[in-house]
Design a protein around this motif. Structure first.
Motif, short mmCIF file in Angstrom:
data_model
loop_
_atom_site.label_atom_id
_atom_site.label_comp_id
_atom_site.label_asym_id
_atom_site.label_seq_id
_atom_site.Cartn_x
_atom_site.Cartn_y
_atom_site.Cartn_z
N ALA A 97 -1.42 -90.63 -11.25
CA ALA A 97 -0.52 -91.65 -11.80
C ALA A 97 -1.21 -92.46 -12.91
CB ALA A 97 -0.05 -92.59 -10.69
N GLU A 98 -2.52 -92.72 -12.74
CA GLU A 98 -3.23 -93.57 -13.70
C GLU A 98 -3.79 -92.80 -14.88
OE1 GLU A 98 -5.97 -96.41 -12.15
OE2 GLU A 98 -4.82 -96.72 -10.31
N SER A 131 -14.02 -89.76 -26.33
CA SER A 131 -14.69 -89.81 -25.03
C SER A 131 -13.67 -89.52 -23.94
CB SER A 131 -15.30 -91.19 -24.79
OG SER A 131 -15.65 -91.35 -23.44
N ALA A 132 -13.97 -88.54 -23.10
CA ALA A 132 -13.06 -88.21 -22.02
C ALA A 132 -12.87 -89.38 -21.07
CB ALA A 132 -13.58 -86.99 -21.25
N LEU A 133 -13.96 -90.11 -20.80
CA LEU A 133 -13.87 -91.23 -19.87
C LEU A 133 -12.98 -92.33 -20.44
CD1 LEU A 133 -14.86 -92.33 -17.16
CD2 LEU A 133 -16.77 -93.41 -18.37
N LEU A 134 -13.10 -92.60 -21.75
CA LEU A 134 -12.27 -93.64 -22.35
C LEU A 134 -10.82 -93.21 -22.43
CD1 LEU A 134 -14.54 -94.88 -25.27
CD2 LEU A 134 -14.02 -96.07 -23.14
N ILE A 147 -10.04 -96.42 -9.09
CA ILE A 147 -10.06 -95.15 -9.82
C ILE A 147 -11.15 -95.18 -10.89
CG2 ILE A 147 -8.74 -93.52 -11.20
CD1 ILE A 147 -7.91 -93.75 -8.24
N GLN A 148 -11.31 -96.32 -11.54
CA GLN A 148 -12.36 -96.41 -12.56
C GLN A 148 -13.74 -96.25 -11.94
OE1 GLN A 148 -11.72 -96.70 -15.99
NE2 GLN A 148 -13.85 -96.05 -15.98
N GLU A 203 -13.66 -91.16 -1.09
CA GLU A 203 -14.52 -92.05 -0.32
C GLU A 203 -15.13 -93.13 -1.21
OE1 GLU A 203 -18.54 -91.77 2.48
OE2 GLU A 203 -17.47 -89.95 1.88
N VAL A 204 -15.54 -92.74 -2.42
CA VAL A 204 -16.08 -93.71 -3.38
C VAL A 204 -15.02 -94.75 -3.73
CG1 VAL A 204 -16.94 -94.01 -5.73
CG2 VAL A 204 -17.75 -92.10 -4.34
N ALA A 205 -13.79 -94.31 -3.90
CA ALA A 205 -12.69 -95.21 -4.26
C ALA A 205 -12.13 -95.97 -3.06
CB ALA A 205 -11.57 -94.42 -4.93
#
Length: 314
Positions: free
Chosen positions: A246-247, A197-200, A209-210, A231-233
């Motif tokens: 970085a993450e 999974s790309a998200l995982l 960031i998540q 803006e969401v973050a």
């Protein structure tokens, strides 16, 4: 009544038995005891798994079963006894289906049951399976593979997908979907779907960031600019881009493309939407851009991925 036998041994992974409720739930939906589910071991003694309590089992005996599913454990610590291997071969000759969950494929391989067949296992052990049994064709990035009467699945939770696919084959798609809903799991992933999974894999460390990644996955059809995600973050675009790289180790643009590729590949394998429709729904804007992205990522265009996925699930 089809009898489903789960075969275990000392040191098997307890998660393999997570597939058992699929069959009991199917019974509840049918309103009758359609399946009989048993847990077997060579001698019928209590068996100690990894990651769970001791399991009571029945001995192999002379009985035959509709479906026999072999659990997995740590391959280097699994020792298939002559009695276990004899039972594998007996099952192959008498059962309608023989299956493995995760590294249970090593047990089937040791018995010679996988020679010349397409199979899968947990991605971490796929190469080892192919090296140990060179006559086996390992599909190392599949959720499950069906090759005639032999069914194999990836890591432990993929056993649930395998069991749901069996219920679908026996009782139909609608009932399998109802079972998945009752168990609060996603309706089974297609056999050809990637184990990754790309998200995982991005594994963002901060909530900000998540949250941006989760938002992106739910809104892939939108433009998803760095400014919007920032803006969401609740960060400035510059702060967001720096923190994101970085993450996750990649730029926001590259990460969004990976999420879109994952979503588009799944739709190709599981839906009848046209390539153009899938491109629009996953944010590629048109089929040309999606084709270019697929060729960069997978070395093949979307149409080829669709053909392969359907062939593997057939």
């Amino acid at each position: 009544m089809p009898a489903i036998a789960f075969v275990v041994f000392d040191g098997f992974n307890a998660m393999a038995l997570a597939a058992q409720p699929v069959f009991s739930s199917a019974n509840a939906k049918v309103g009758d005891a359609y399946y009989e589910t048993l847990t077997l071991s060579e001698h019928g003694a209590p068996v100690r798994p990894i990651g769970g309590p001791t399991v009571m089992t029945e001995p192999f005996g002379d009985r035959t079963f509709d479906t026999v599913i072999f659990a997995g454990g740590e391959p280097d610590e699994m020792h298939a006894s002559p009695g276990l291997l004899a039972f594998v071969r007996h099952s192959a000759a008498t059962a309608r289906r023989v299956a493995s969950i995760c590294t249970g494929a090593f047990v089937l391989g040791e018995a010679g049951l996988l020679d010349g067949r397409r199979v899968t296992t947990h991605w971490r052990y796929a190469r080892s399976l192919g090296e140990r049994y060179p006559k086996v064709r390992v599909e190392e990035d599949r959720i499950f593979v069906i090759d005639g009467p032999v069914w194999t699945s990836a890591g432990m939770t993929a056993g649930i997908d395998l069991a749901l696919a069996m219920v679908e084959a026996d009782l139909g798609m609608d009932l399998a979907r109802a079972v998945a809903q009752a168990l609060v799991v996603s309706y089974r992933r297609a056999g050809g779907q990637s184990q990754h999974s790309a998200l995982l894999e991005m594994d963002a460390k901060s909530d900000r960031i998540q949250s941006a990644l989760s938002y992106a996955k739910k809104n892939l059809a939108q433009p998803l600019s760095v400014e919007h995600l920032a803006e969401v973050a609740r960060l400035s675009p510059r702060q967001f881009s720096r923190a994101f790289r970085a993450e996750t180790g990649q730029s926001p643009a590259k990460a969004i493309e990976r999420l879109r590729l994952e979503a588009a590949r799944l739709m190709l394998e599981r839906s009848r939407h046209s390539v153009e429709q899938i491109a629009q729904q996953t944010g590629f804007s048109d089929s040309r851009r999606m084709r270019e992205a697929f060729t960069r990522a997978f070395g093949q265009p979307p149409q080829a991925i669709r053909r392969i996925g359907r062939a593997l699930a057939a």
